[in-house]
Motif scaffolding. Structure first.
Motif, PDB file in Angstrom:
ATOM      1  N   LYS A  60       0.840  -0.992   0.092  1.00  0.00           N
ATOM      2  CA  LYS A  60       0.021   0.040   0.124  1.00  0.00           C
ATOM      3  C   LYS A  60       0.940   1.387   0.211  1.00  0.00           C
ATOM      4  CE  LYS A  60      -4.264   1.673   1.900  1.00  0.00           C
ATOM      5  NZ  LYS A  60      -5.162   1.200   0.956  1.00  0.00           N
ATOM      6  N   VAL A  61       1.881   1.368   0.831  1.00  0.00           N
ATOM      7  CA  VAL A  61       2.891   2.470   0.939  1.00  0.00           C
ATOM      8  C   VAL A  61       3.506   2.432  -0.611  1.00  0.00           C
ATOM      9  CG1 VAL A  61       4.935   3.213   1.924  1.00  0.00           C
ATOM     10  CG2 VAL A  61       3.129   2.503   3.588  1.00  0.00           C
ATOM     11  N   PHE A  62       3.953   1.447  -0.885  1.00  0.00           N
ATOM     12  CA  PHE A  62       4.724   1.657  -2.412  1.00  0.00           C
ATOM     13  C   PHE A  62       3.764   2.286  -3.388  1.00  0.00           C
ATOM     14  CE2 PHE A  62       5.824  -0.445  -6.379  1.00  0.00           C
ATOM     15  CZ  PHE A  62       7.109   0.252  -6.381  1.00  0.00           C
ATOM     16  N   TYR A  63       2.666   1.680  -3.356  1.00  0.00           N
ATOM     17  CA  TYR A  63       1.890   2.216  -4.577  1.00  0.00           C
ATOM     18  C   TYR A  63       1.136   3.747  -4.387  1.00  0.00           C
ATOM     19  CZ  TYR A  63       1.565  -2.564  -6.395  1.00  0.00           C
ATOM     20  OH  TYR A  63       1.992  -3.630  -6.954  1.00  0.00           O
ATOM     21  N   LEU A  64       1.029   3.940  -3.008  1.00  0.00           N
ATOM     22  CA  LEU A  64       0.532   5.459  -2.621  1.00  0.00           C
ATOM     23  C   LEU A  64       1.975   6.471  -3.171  1.00  0.00           C
ATOM     24  CD1 LEU A  64      -1.416   4.962   0.500  1.00  0.00           C
ATOM     25  CD2 LEU A  64      -2.268   5.799  -1.851  1.00  0.00           C
ATOM     26  N   LYS A  65       3.134   5.937  -2.651  1.00  0.00           N
ATOM     27  CA  LYS A  65       4.146   6.737  -3.042  1.00  0.00           C
ATOM     28  C   LYS A  65       4.364   6.873  -4.428  1.00  0.00           C
ATOM     29  CE  LYS A  65       9.361   5.732  -3.301  1.00  0.00           C
ATOM     30  NZ  LYS A  65       8.860   5.639  -4.795  1.00  0.00           N
ATOM     31  N   MET A  66       4.211   5.726  -5.025  1.00  0.00           N
ATOM     32  CA  MET A  66       4.126   5.790  -6.837  1.00  0.00           C
ATOM     33  C   MET A  66       3.280   6.633  -7.279  1.00  0.00           C
ATOM     34  SD  MET A  66       4.220   2.535  -8.978  1.00  0.00           S
ATOM     35  CE  MET A  66       4.665   2.615 -10.808  1.00  0.00           C
ATOM     36  N   LYS A  67       1.932   6.613  -6.722  1.00  0.00           N
ATOM     37  CA  LYS A  67       1.028   7.700  -7.136  1.00  0.00           C
ATOM     38  C   LYS A  67       1.510   9.257  -7.041  1.00  0.00           C
ATOM     39  CE  LYS A  67      -3.872   8.839  -6.274  1.00  0.00           C
ATOM     40  NZ  LYS A  67      -5.121   8.590  -5.739  1.00  0.00           N
ATOM     41  N   GLY A  68       1.975   9.437  -5.763  1.00  0.00           N
ATOM     42  CA  GLY A  68       2.605  10.632  -5.487  1.00  0.00           C
ATOM     43  C   GLY A  68       3.788  10.989  -6.428  1.00  0.00           C
ATOM     44  N   ASP A  69       4.486  10.150  -6.630  1.00  0.00           N
ATOM     45  CA  ASP A  69       5.792  10.495  -7.581  1.00  0.00           C
ATOM     46  C   ASP A  69       4.903  10.667  -9.027  1.00  0.00           C
ATOM     47  OD1 ASP A  69       7.380   9.740  -5.568  1.00  0.00           O
ATOM     48  OD2 ASP A  69       7.642   7.498  -6.230  1.00  0.00           O
TER      49      ASP A  69
END
Length: 123
Positions: A60-69
């Motif tokens: 979840k953190v990985f994908y949310l970080k990716m979304k932010g990026d």
């Protein structure tokens, strides 16, 4: 994109040939359109499938970080309301990721560290 934007700014500053400036501008706009399309495709996959189906805190953190990026990338070259909207959404994605990471992950977790690094670049 950064290199083309830099070239365009230098040509405008030098008051170079208008035809040359026009071609550089057209190329920059084409790159921006392609980047927008790619970012929107990735964001669609993240929002439509990856984030909702993430079953661990790390994913979840990985994908949310990716979304932010990807939203940060959009904000970097966009202007006006599009830029403002992308920046606000990037901030929200990074904050959501920080909340999950703070609650469920060790401070030394590489995904959490990457999140904090990218969020600091954004903010």
């Amino acid at each position: 994109w950064r290199i083309i934007s830099s070239i365009e700014a230098k040509e405008v500053e030098r008051n170079e040939n208008e035809n040359k400036i026009s071609k550089v501008k057209q190329y920059r706009e084409k790159i921006e359109q392609e980047l927008t399309s790619i970012c929107n495709d990735v964001l669609g996959v993240l929002d439509g499938h990856q984030i909702p189906s993430a079953d661990t805190s790390e994913s979840k953190v990985f994908y949310l970080k990716m979304k932010g990026d990807y939203l940060r990338y959009l904000a970097e070259f966009s202007t006006g309301e599009i830029r403002k909207d992308a920046a606000n959404k990037a901030l929200a994605a990074y904050k959501s990721a920080i909340e999950v990471a703070t609650a469920d992950m060790f401070t030394t977790n590489p995904i959490r560290l990457g999140l904090v690094l990218n969020f600091s670049v954004f903010y």
